[in-house]
Structures are given as structure tokens and as C-alpha cells.
Design a protein around this motif. Structure first.
Motif, mmCIF file in Angstrom:
data_model
loop_
_atom_site.group_PDB
_atom_site.id
_atom_site.type_symbol
_atom_site.label_atom_id
_atom_site.label_comp_id
_atom_site.label_asym_id
_atom_site.label_seq_id
_atom_site.Cartn_x
_atom_site.Cartn_y
_atom_site.Cartn_z
ATOM 1 N N VAL A 163 6.670 -0.417 -9.408
ATOM 2 C CA VAL A 163 5.897 0.287 -8.387
ATOM 3 C C VAL A 163 6.685 0.263 -7.082
ATOM 4 C CG1 VAL A 163 3.742 0.367 -7.065
ATOM 5 C CG2 VAL A 163 3.718 -0.374 -9.461
ATOM 6 N N GLU A 164 6.939 1.447 -6.547
ATOM 7 C CA GLU A 164 7.574 1.565 -5.241
ATOM 8 C C GLU A 164 6.463 1.775 -4.215
ATOM 9 O OE1 GLU A 164 11.079 4.107 -3.001
ATOM 10 O OE2 GLU A 164 10.570 4.556 -5.078
ATOM 11 N N VAL A 165 6.483 0.975 -3.160
ATOM 12 C CA VAL A 165 5.444 1.034 -2.133
ATOM 13 C C VAL A 165 6.064 1.571 -0.846
ATOM 14 C CG1 VAL A 165 3.699 -0.283 -0.866
ATOM 15 C CG2 VAL A 165 4.320 -0.967 -3.193
ATOM 16 N N LYS A 166 5.486 2.640 -0.306
ATOM 17 C CA LYS A 166 5.992 3.281 0.904
ATOM 18 C C LYS A 166 4.838 3.793 1.746
ATOM 19 C CE LYS A 166 10.371 5.220 -0.636
ATOM 20 N NZ LYS A 166 11.257 6.326 -0.345
ATOM 21 N N THR A 167 5.148 4.033 3.031
ATOM 22 C CA THR A 167 4.197 4.759 3.866
ATOM 23 C C THR A 167 4.439 6.249 3.631
ATOM 24 O OG1 THR A 167 5.683 4.879 5.756
ATOM 25 C CG2 THR A 167 4.167 2.984 5.667
ATOM 26 N N LEU A 168 3.484 7.055 4.039
ATOM 27 C CA LEU A 168 3.662 8.506 3.945
ATOM 28 C C LEU A 168 4.864 8.941 4.780
ATOM 29 C CD1 LEU A 168 -0.082 9.485 4.302
ATOM 30 C CD2 LEU A 168 1.275 9.629 2.222
ATOM 31 N N ALA A 220 1.861 -2.337 7.635
ATOM 32 C CA ALA A 220 1.176 -3.590 7.309
ATOM 33 C C ALA A 220 0.639 -3.567 5.878
ATOM 34 C CB ALA A 220 0.039 -3.838 8.303
ATOM 35 N N ILE A 221 0.097 -2.439 5.460
ATOM 36 C CA ILE A 221 -0.408 -2.310 4.085
ATOM 37 C C ILE A 221 0.763 -2.345 3.100
ATOM 38 C CG2 ILE A 221 -1.604 -0.795 2.454
ATOM 39 C CD1 ILE A 221 -3.263 0.228 4.852
ATOM 40 N N VAL A 222 1.887 -1.729 3.460
ATOM 41 C CA VAL A 222 3.075 -1.750 2.602
ATOM 42 C C VAL A 222 3.526 -3.190 2.386
ATOM 43 C CG1 VAL A 222 5.531 -1.154 2.481
ATOM 44 C CG2 VAL A 222 3.865 0.575 3.162
ATOM 45 N N VAL A 223 3.655 -3.943 3.474
ATOM 46 C CA VAL A 223 4.111 -5.335 3.384
ATOM 47 C C VAL A 223 3.162 -6.147 2.506
ATOM 48 C CG1 VAL A 223 4.484 -7.447 4.722
ATOM 49 C CG2 VAL A 223 5.355 -5.268 5.575
ATOM 50 N N GLU A 224 1.877 -5.992 2.722
ATOM 51 C CA GLU A 224 0.881 -6.719 1.935
ATOM 52 C C GLU A 224 0.919 -6.308 0.461
ATOM 53 O OE1 GLU A 224 -3.954 -6.857 1.411
ATOM 54 O OE2 GLU A 224 -3.142 -6.215 3.333
ATOM 55 N N SER A 225 1.063 -5.015 0.207
ATOM 56 C CA SER A 225 0.980 -4.487 -1.158
ATOM 57 C C SER A 225 2.220 -4.783 -1.995
ATOM 58 C CB SER A 225 0.741 -2.980 -1.121
ATOM 59 O OG SER A 225 -0.475 -2.700 -0.485
ATOM 60 N N LYS A 226 3.383 -4.867 -1.356
ATOM 61 C CA LYS A 226 4.615 -5.117 -2.113
ATOM 62 C C LYS A 226 4.529 -6.398 -2.930
ATOM 63 C CE LYS A 226 8.106 -2.408 0.201
ATOM 64 N NZ LYS A 226 9.378 -2.376 0.925
ATOM 65 N N GLY A 227 3.821 -7.381 -2.425
ATOM 66 C CA GLY A 227 3.672 -8.637 -3.155
ATOM 67 C C GLY A 227 2.663 -8.583 -4.286
#
Length: 115
Positions: free
Chosen positions: A70-75, A57-64
Motif C-alpha cells: 500500500v502506497e500512502v500519499k496526500t492528494l 499527518a494522516i499519511v504519517v499515521e497511516s503508513k505504519g
């Protein structure tokens, strides 16, 4: 939004980062960490960054919120990417638990080995 002196200092530090060097920002919730990270990415558009989040959920929110560098991923997705790159192709087994693993490993001299 105006940046604080501390945020400006962090952004300046980011401009001098060497490859593979890590800049850690530790602050309380709501203090502007994400905004600061976005500003770092914008000020360093020639560099690539990895933003690690705790859940999808944080990944989806942060990608925008972040620019393209910046590459956004979970651990977990970072670990999976590394495993695929290192080990090659493999298939994930759904719904596996610790008791399933116990059947294929044995303990020998305080180490786990394949049975």
C-alpha cells in the motif's frame, strides 16, 4: 477484531478487482474503513494499492498501519508525482499566490494563456 458480514463482502469483492478498477468504500467516521482497507491489502498481497489521505499527518499515521503493498500519499503529493512524471523536471516556486500567476497569464476567449 471480528469483521462484519459487510466488511467480509467488501474484502471478497476486492479479490476480484481488475487492474485499474476502483473499489470505493463510503462509511461514517469510526466505522472501520481503515481496518477494512488494511484487511483488503493483507488478503491481496500480490496487488498494489494507493491510499489517498487529506493531509500529511494522516499519511504519517497511516503508513505504519498498512503493509508494504500500500502506497500512502496526500492528494497533493499524488498530483505532484504525476506532474513530475508527465512534465519532466521542474522547480517549484515557494510562496506563489494567485496574484503572482495573474501577472504571467492573460485571459483570451475565456482561456488562460501565457502572456
Amino acid at each position: 477484531m471480528n469483521l462484519t458480514q459487510e466488511q467480509l463482502h467488501i474484502i471478497e469483492l476486492s479479490k476480484n478487482l481488475k487492474p485499474n478498477e476502483i473499489l470505493s468504500i463510503q462509511a461514517c467516521a469510526g466505522s472501520g474503513k481503515t481496518y477494512t482497507l488494511k484487511q483488503i491489502a493483507l488478503e491481496n498481497s500480490n496487488k498494489r494499492f494507493l491510499y489517498l489521505a487529506f493531509n500529511k499527518a494522516i499519511v504519517v499515521e497511516s503508513k505504519g498501519k498498512f503493509p508494504k503493498n500500500v502506497e500512502v500519499k496526500t492528494l497533493h503529493s499524488l498530483a505532484l508525482s504525476y506532474a513530475k512524471k508527465t512534465l519532466g523536471g521542474f522547480k517549484l516556486i515557494p510562496n506563489i499566490n494567485i496574484f503572482d500567476l495573474q501577472k504571467i497569464f492573460i485571459a483570451e476567449n475565456d482561456k488562460l494563456i501565457l502572456a
